[in-house]
Design a protein around this motif. Structure first.
Motif, PDB file in Angstrom:
ATOM      1  N   GLY A 176      -9.916   5.560  -1.571  1.00 58.75           N
ATOM      2  CA  GLY A 176      -9.895   6.061  -0.216  1.00 58.75           C
ATOM      3  C   GLY A 176      -8.861   5.345   0.625  1.00 58.75           C
ATOM      4  O   GLY A 176      -8.133   4.466   0.160  1.00 58.75           O
ATOM      5  N   CYS A 177      -8.834   5.714   1.910  1.00 60.38           N
ATOM      6  CA  CYS A 177      -7.875   5.107   2.840  1.00 60.38           C
ATOM      7  C   CYS A 177      -8.107   3.608   2.960  1.00 60.38           C
ATOM      8  O   CYS A 177      -7.158   2.822   2.964  1.00 60.38           O
ATOM      9  CB  CYS A 177      -8.000   5.794   4.198  1.00 60.38           C
ATOM     10  SG  CYS A 177      -6.850   5.149   5.442  1.00 60.38           S
ATOM     11  N   PHE A 178      -9.374   3.212   3.028  1.00 60.14           N
ATOM     12  CA  PHE A 178      -9.699   1.791   3.153  1.00 60.14           C
ATOM     13  C   PHE A 178      -9.216   1.013   1.930  1.00 60.14           C
ATOM     14  O   PHE A 178      -8.616  -0.062   2.048  1.00 60.14           O
ATOM     15  CB  PHE A 178     -11.213   1.618   3.322  1.00 60.14           C
ATOM     16  CG  PHE A 178     -11.639   0.183   3.415  1.00 60.14           C
ATOM     17  CD1 PHE A 178     -11.519  -0.515   4.604  1.00 60.14           C
ATOM     18  CD2 PHE A 178     -12.155  -0.481   2.300  1.00 60.14           C
ATOM     19  CE1 PHE A 178     -11.918  -1.853   4.689  1.00 60.14           C
ATOM     20  CE2 PHE A 178     -12.549  -1.808   2.380  1.00 60.14           C
ATOM     21  CZ  PHE A 178     -12.426  -2.486   3.575  1.00 60.14           C
ATOM     22  N   GLY A 179      -9.448   1.561   0.740  1.00 60.08           N
ATOM     23  CA  GLY A 179      -9.011   0.904  -0.484  1.00 60.08           C
ATOM     24  C   GLY A 179      -7.504   0.800  -0.567  1.00 60.08           C
ATOM     25  O   GLY A 179      -6.958  -0.215  -1.024  1.00 60.08           O
ATOM     26  N   PHE A 180      -6.807   1.857  -0.125  1.00 58.48           N
ATOM     27  CA  PHE A 180      -5.336   1.846  -0.150  1.00 58.48           C
ATOM     28  C   PHE A 180      -4.791   0.770   0.792  1.00 58.48           C
ATOM     29  O   PHE A 180      -3.900  -0.006   0.419  1.00 58.48           O
ATOM     30  CB  PHE A 180      -4.799   3.217   0.244  1.00 58.48           C
ATOM     31  CG  PHE A 180      -3.311   3.265   0.392  1.00 58.48           C
ATOM     32  CD1 PHE A 180      -2.499   3.290  -0.724  1.00 58.48           C
ATOM     33  CD2 PHE A 180      -2.712   3.265   1.656  1.00 58.48           C
ATOM     34  CE1 PHE A 180      -1.103   3.327  -0.592  1.00 58.48           C
ATOM     35  CE2 PHE A 180      -1.342   3.302   1.793  1.00 58.48           C
ATOM     36  CZ  PHE A 180      -0.539   3.338   0.667  1.00 58.48           C
ATOM     37  N   LEU A 181      -5.329   0.712   2.021  1.00 57.48           N
ATOM     38  CA  LEU A 181      -4.872  -0.289   2.980  1.00 57.48           C
ATOM     39  C   LEU A 181      -5.168  -1.704   2.480  1.00 57.48           C
ATOM     40  O   LEU A 181      -4.353  -2.620   2.657  1.00 57.48           O
ATOM     41  CB  LEU A 181      -5.552  -0.059   4.331  1.00 57.48           C
ATOM     42  CG  LEU A 181      -5.135   1.199   5.093  1.00 57.48           C
ATOM     43  CD1 LEU A 181      -5.929   1.316   6.388  1.00 57.48           C
ATOM     44  CD2 LEU A 181      -3.645   1.202   5.393  1.00 57.48           C
ATOM     45  N   LYS A 182      -6.309  -1.861   1.843  1.00 60.50           N
ATOM     46  CA  LYS A 182      -6.674  -3.168   1.299  1.00 60.50           C
ATOM     47  C   LYS A 182      -5.710  -3.593   0.196  1.00 60.50           C
ATOM     48  O   LYS A 182      -5.241  -4.743   0.168  1.00 60.50           O
ATOM     49  CB  LYS A 182      -8.105  -3.119   0.764  1.00 60.50           C
ATOM     50  CG  LYS A 182      -8.600  -4.427   0.180  1.00 60.50           C
ATOM     51  CD  LYS A 182     -10.053  -4.303  -0.275  1.00 60.50           C
ATOM     52  CE  LYS A 182     -10.532  -5.591  -0.930  1.00 60.50           C
ATOM     53  NZ  LYS A 182     -11.947  -5.489  -1.363  1.00 60.50           N
TER      54      LYS A 182
END
Length: 246
Positions: free
Chosen positions: A2-8
């Motif tokens: 997800g977006c959170f995983g990508f940003l992380k």
């Protein structure tokens, strides 16, 4: 992912690179302090040099400070993202924000005090020319340092060949000049030196900086953009991390 995983993942990768770059810069800074290059010895041996230029000798401390700062930023950003630590992410954001503000303030100071810097370079030039006329050809250390500088930059003197007029080398060699000032190391009299019109080392450095102004500005803007993106991503992760995490 997800977006959170990508940003992380991006946060971890980006700050991992910063951490390694900080270690490299820190190592270079320590090396500079342990084994200063010829340019630092050169500046230190010039007589009547303005006291402000002595700050150049502290470039090793500057590299150490920058390297240490990058190591801290990289560590906080990388570990903060891995552990999803709100404390580390907030510290990361605050440090990057302070660095960004300092860079903006530094750019303003450089623009405002540009005339002062130009005056300082003029004073350095006067001291360097006096140093050449007094010691070049008579002092082996000064002669060797100038020869190394001229070989490396393909230049002649600080401003031009006339800097050597009246020097021990000039007087002992029937008013000739160093071979760096003429073509193909031919007998270097005033006419030959005038024909080549070799740039002085200061002019050579100034031309190098001027020709790369666009690159320097582009790199500065790129760094500023990365800092803004890093702050945005860190705050996004900070807001998304559960408040129960440290």
């Amino acid at each position: 992912m997800g977006c959170f995983g990508f940003l992380k993942a991006m946060m971890i990768a980006f700050n991992g690179i910063i951490f390694l770059a900080g270690i490299a810069i820190l190592g270079v800074g320590i090396w500079v302090k342990v084994d200063s290059g010829s340019i630092f010895n050169f500046l230190g041996k010039i007589e009547n040099v303005p006291p402000q230029i002595n700050q150049v000798l502290n470039v090793g401390y500057l590299l150490i400070a920058i390297g240490a700062l990058l190591v801290v930023i990289g560590f906080l950003g990388c570990c903060g993202a891995i552990r999803e630590s709100k404390c580390m992410l907030l510290l990361f954001f605050m440090i990057v924000l302070l660095v960004f503000i300092a860079e903006v303030a530094g750019a303003v100071v450089i623009l405002v005090f540009r005339p002062v810097a130009d005056k300082l370079f003029d004073e350095v030039g006067t001291a360097a020319v006096k140093n050449i006329q007094k010691d070049y050809g008579g002092n082996p250390d000064i002669t060797g340092l100038w020869n190394t500088t001229m070989d490396a930059l393909k230049c002649c003197g600080f401003y031009n060949y006339t800097d050597f007029t009246g020097s021990p080398y000039n007087m002992a060699s029937n008013n000739t000049y160093p071979p760096h000032c003429c073509v193909n190391n031919a007998p270097c009299n005033a006419s030959a030196a005038e024909a080549k019109k070799a740039d002085g080392c200061f002019i050579k450095i100034k031309k190098l900086i001027d020709s790369n102004t666009v690159v320097i500005v582009g790199v500065a803007l790129g760094i500023a953009a990365l800092e803004i993106c890093a702050m945005i991503v860190s705050m996004t992760l900070y807001c998304r991390v559960k408040s129960t995490r440290a």
